[in-house]
Design an enzyme around this catalytic site. Structure first.
Site, mmCIF file in Angstrom:
data_model
loop_
_atom_site.group_PDB
_atom_site.id
_atom_site.type_symbol
_atom_site.label_atom_id
_atom_site.label_comp_id
_atom_site.label_asym_id
_atom_site.label_seq_id
_atom_site.Cartn_x
_atom_site.Cartn_y
_atom_site.Cartn_z
ATOM 1 N N CYS A 157 0.825 -1.214 0.000
ATOM 2 C CA CYS A 157 0.000 0.000 0.000
ATOM 3 C C CYS A 157 0.857 1.259 0.000
ATOM 4 O O CYS A 157 0.330 2.365 -0.138
ATOM 5 C CB CYS A 157 -0.935 0.001 1.191
ATOM 6 S SG CYS A 157 -1.714 -1.600 1.457
ATOM 7 N N CYS B 218 -13.057 0.554 8.188
ATOM 8 C CA CYS B 218 -12.186 -0.003 7.145
ATOM 9 C C CYS B 218 -12.249 0.850 5.879
ATOM 10 O O CYS B 218 -13.325 1.301 5.481
ATOM 11 C CB CYS B 218 -12.633 -1.419 6.780
ATOM 12 S SG CYS B 218 -12.802 -2.527 8.201
ATOM 13 N N SER B 219 -11.099 1.009 5.239
ATOM 14 C CA SER B 219 -11.098 1.682 3.941
ATOM 15 C C SER B 219 -11.649 0.708 2.894
ATOM 16 O O SER B 219 -11.639 -0.504 3.094
ATOM 17 C CB SER B 219 -9.687 2.138 3.579
ATOM 18 O OG SER B 219 -8.806 1.041 3.526
ATOM 19 N N ILE C 221 -12.405 -1.069 -1.082
ATOM 20 C CA ILE C 221 -11.760 -1.540 -2.314
ATOM 21 C C ILE C 221 -12.085 -0.504 -3.388
ATOM 22 O O ILE C 221 -13.251 -0.139 -3.563
ATOM 23 C CB ILE C 221 -12.342 -2.918 -2.731
ATOM 24 C CG1 ILE C 221 -12.120 -3.961 -1.641
ATOM 25 C CG2 ILE C 221 -11.802 -3.360 -4.079
ATOM 26 C CD1 ILE C 221 -10.714 -4.461 -1.506
ATOM 27 N N LYS D 31 -9.966 6.237 4.033
ATOM 28 C CA LYS D 31 -11.285 5.916 4.564
ATOM 29 C C LYS D 31 -12.416 6.539 3.730
ATOM 30 O O LYS D 31 -13.328 5.824 3.317
ATOM 31 C CB LYS D 31 -11.331 6.441 6.015
ATOM 32 C CG LYS D 31 -12.540 6.083 6.822
ATOM 33 C CD LYS D 31 -12.511 4.679 7.241
ATOM 34 C CE LYS D 31 -13.597 3.812 6.682
ATOM 35 N NZ LYS D 31 -14.741 4.258 6.051
ATOM 36 N N HIS E 184 -9.231 3.914 -1.525
ATOM 37 C CA HIS E 184 -7.885 3.365 -1.378
ATOM 38 C C HIS E 184 -7.530 2.409 -2.530
ATOM 39 O O HIS E 184 -7.404 1.206 -2.326
ATOM 40 C CB HIS E 184 -7.773 2.662 -0.020
ATOM 41 C CG HIS E 184 -6.414 2.116 0.297
ATOM 42 N ND1 HIS E 184 -5.237 2.676 -0.188
ATOM 43 C CD2 HIS E 184 -6.028 1.047 1.050
ATOM 44 C CE1 HIS E 184 -4.209 1.964 0.256
ATOM 45 N NE2 HIS E 184 -4.649 0.973 0.992
#
Lengths: 389, 389
Positions: free
Chosen positions: A87, A210-211, A213, A332, A336
């Site tokens: 990442c 959670c960020s 997809i 977020k 991402h």
């Protein structure tokens, strides 16, 4: 031997989100052309291309991806180099581009970051992302990234009394900032109740911790400072670039509540820039999960260890407060697309330092910072930028 | 602003071959420790790590691979950066390491290259390798790498009268050289009859025209020239580093019988080094297929276009002839663990310039060169080295 000063002279990005109508090539071309147009590079020779992408091999069956982009954008035969650090791929690509210009090896360098993640089922994307951790000791045992960060969150709560509401407030703030960013994947603010009431993914992390997809791309154009004003009236100088590593597996670390690579890279960057954390006006940190933002603002030194949750709840990281964190919406809220994130952070900071960030502008922003993490912290790369007056 | 001079002060590699008993980590550690030992680095701070690997994501489920290596070798928290350019990943990693030292950003840099290819069926490895070409326009249509190079071979035969026996002679020469290299995957010489009589893979390429699937790793230690003699009595200076790109898909190129990226990168490298092709004593070229070596020795400028096959048949590229090509055995005889190849080339040239190449030593070798190609030529990276007296 003195390295040259390096400036960002053009930036561009795609909207982040689910681009089912666009492939990897189209995403990168759109971001790249916007950056090239922003730098008014028409007719100017681009000397090299650096690209950050994590998992194009597994997500779209394509390696050799930066050569493909040079091809698709008509940039042959310039050197085209892909770098990968999970990442942190985008941030590490920026660092290589910075080094290429600073060294004098190249003048005009385009740095891009991209990921196309929605061409495969979410479960396949999750497995590909798992390749950022230790395959033999974590992924093979069934640990996904939400699970790894949940371990860190739980320990942070245990050691420092951090509350789930404080984690949730990171999401509330970042979705609010994203609501003011036309490039963001999520454009609606969310309430603390919504975050707290969302489905548990890996206790204590819920869906809104959670960020997402995402698909997306971002690009910046670098030039030596002495050439920068040929391209822009508002160059943004990169005054520090620092990178550090740590163990891939959480089980090998001394602490679960800090990222050592963040501490080492941030300390080095502040030394190089001759500033302290208090001098930073705006910072994009790597909030792949809400706990990651809380650890980041502590490890960088904006707040003491263990106080990041309270600082967030008290509004100290909100837009135009003590330190404006993740004005873009962060991973977020803005999304991402893994390889794109580190470059997008530099795009956002450039807009902030130019005063072009619209409704999310940090007043009189002069010094900005980006913090990009690979995996669960095995790579961290930090850049500090200053408005060049 | 003048870039620093850079030297190779230590080298090491694993044997190339089918290492069913070793994983990726063990391979890299073995090569890395040999290089570090060769450079007598005990107790010396290593400042950064660059790693080249193509397809660890698909072959072993592991991305973020250079951070993993820093972890496994106890090098945390130094910056650890993976670069990928298909089969040129190793050479491009060397170039990034070179840039890091030349720029003054780092002093002691370890550059590694590795691939672990035998953990999956050969068919899966072939698909992963296909990711080096244009996935949408070549691999998706069924073209594998032998097929793409067969197109180039057929056209070269048509335009220049190159003969299948001339292709075969490349294999004969390289297997002969490999028979004198204890690190080589294949240690037996082969006859022209054996090569010509081997199974057709993609007409006109036969089994012995193709490099193998291999496991292996190689590493070099770089230092600024002014520090080099702290570590070795025989530093080898990198006097040129050049890289170029081309279209991924063959169908987009003007010519099938040359690699434009090779021509551009080699020309640039000779300019930087202030030498001509005739000054080179020993060169490792990228012979993923026999036709690739013939095109390389033409495109670099050792022989006129179309004369590479005849020159090979006439023995002009044999050990201690006009120009010693692929003394290690090349990809063909020494093996081709994709990400390792570009670094292994630098290891071989270092041994040659130090006079440590044993039975395959080129007499009085002073200037050496490496030529590393990604995919079917979309990336080419060239380095020129000189023995520092």
């Amino acid at each position: 031997m003195v390295m040259r000063r390096v400036a960002i002279v053009g930036v561009g990005m795609t909207e982040f989100g689910e681009h089912w109508e666009m492939g990897f090539r189209e995403l990168v071309a759109q971001a790249g052309l916007r950056a090239i147009e922003d730098a008014k590079l028409a007719g100017v020779k681009i000397d090299a291309l650096y690209g950050g992408t994590m998992a194009a091999g597994r997500l779209i069956g394509q390696e050799h991806i930066t050569a493909l982009i040079a091809d698709y954008m008509g940039l042959n035969p310039i050197p085209a180099t892909r770098v990968e650090a999970a990442c942190a791929s985008g941030g590490v690509a920026l660092r290589q581009g910075y080094m290429a210009v600073a060294s004098g090896m190249h003048d005009i360098v385009v740095v891009g970051g991209a990921e196309k993640m929605t061409d495969v089922p979410v479960s396949d994307a999750a497995v590909a992302l798992g390749g950022a951790g230790d395959q033999e000791w974590e992924l093979f045992m069934g640990a996904t990234f939400p699970a790894l960060y949940a371990l860190m969150a739980r320990r942070h709560m245990y050691e420092y009394g951090t509350k789930e509401e404080e984690l949730a407030q990171v999401a509330v703030k970042n979705h609010y900032n994203a609501s003011k960013n036309k490039y963001a994947q999520f454009k609606s603010p969310v309430s603390l109740e919504t975050v707290m009431g969302s489905k548990v993914i890996a206790d204590p992390l819920k869906l809104f911790d959670c960020s997402p997809i995402s698909d997306g791309a971002a690009a910046v154009v670098l030039a030596p400072m002495e050439m920068a004003r040929q391209f822009t009236d508002t160059p943004v100088e990169i005054i520090a670039s620092a990178q550090a590593s740590d163990t891939l597996a959480l089980s090998s670390r001394k602490s679960l509540t800090e990222l050592r690579a963040t501490k080492v890279a941030a300390k080095k960057a502040f030394e190089l820039a001759h500033i302290t954390p208090g001098d930073v006006d705006v910072c994009e940190v790597h909030d792949c999960f809400t706990i990651a933002e809380i650890m980041a603002i502590e490890d960088i030194g904006f707040f003491p260890k263990g106080k990041g949750g309270k600082a967030t709840m008290d509004g100290e990281t909100a837009l135009n407060s003590t330190i404006s964190i993740n004005t873009s919406g962060g991973l977020k809220g803005c999304g991402h697309p893994v390889g794109a994130t580190g470059v997008k952070q530099a795009v956002e900071i450039t807009w902030q330092l130019r005063g072009e960030a619209g409704d999310r502008q940090v007043k009189n922003a002069e010094i900005g910072m980006t913090h990009n993490v690979g995996g669960s912290g095995a790579t961290c790369v930090v850049h500090i930028m200053r408005r060049a007056d």
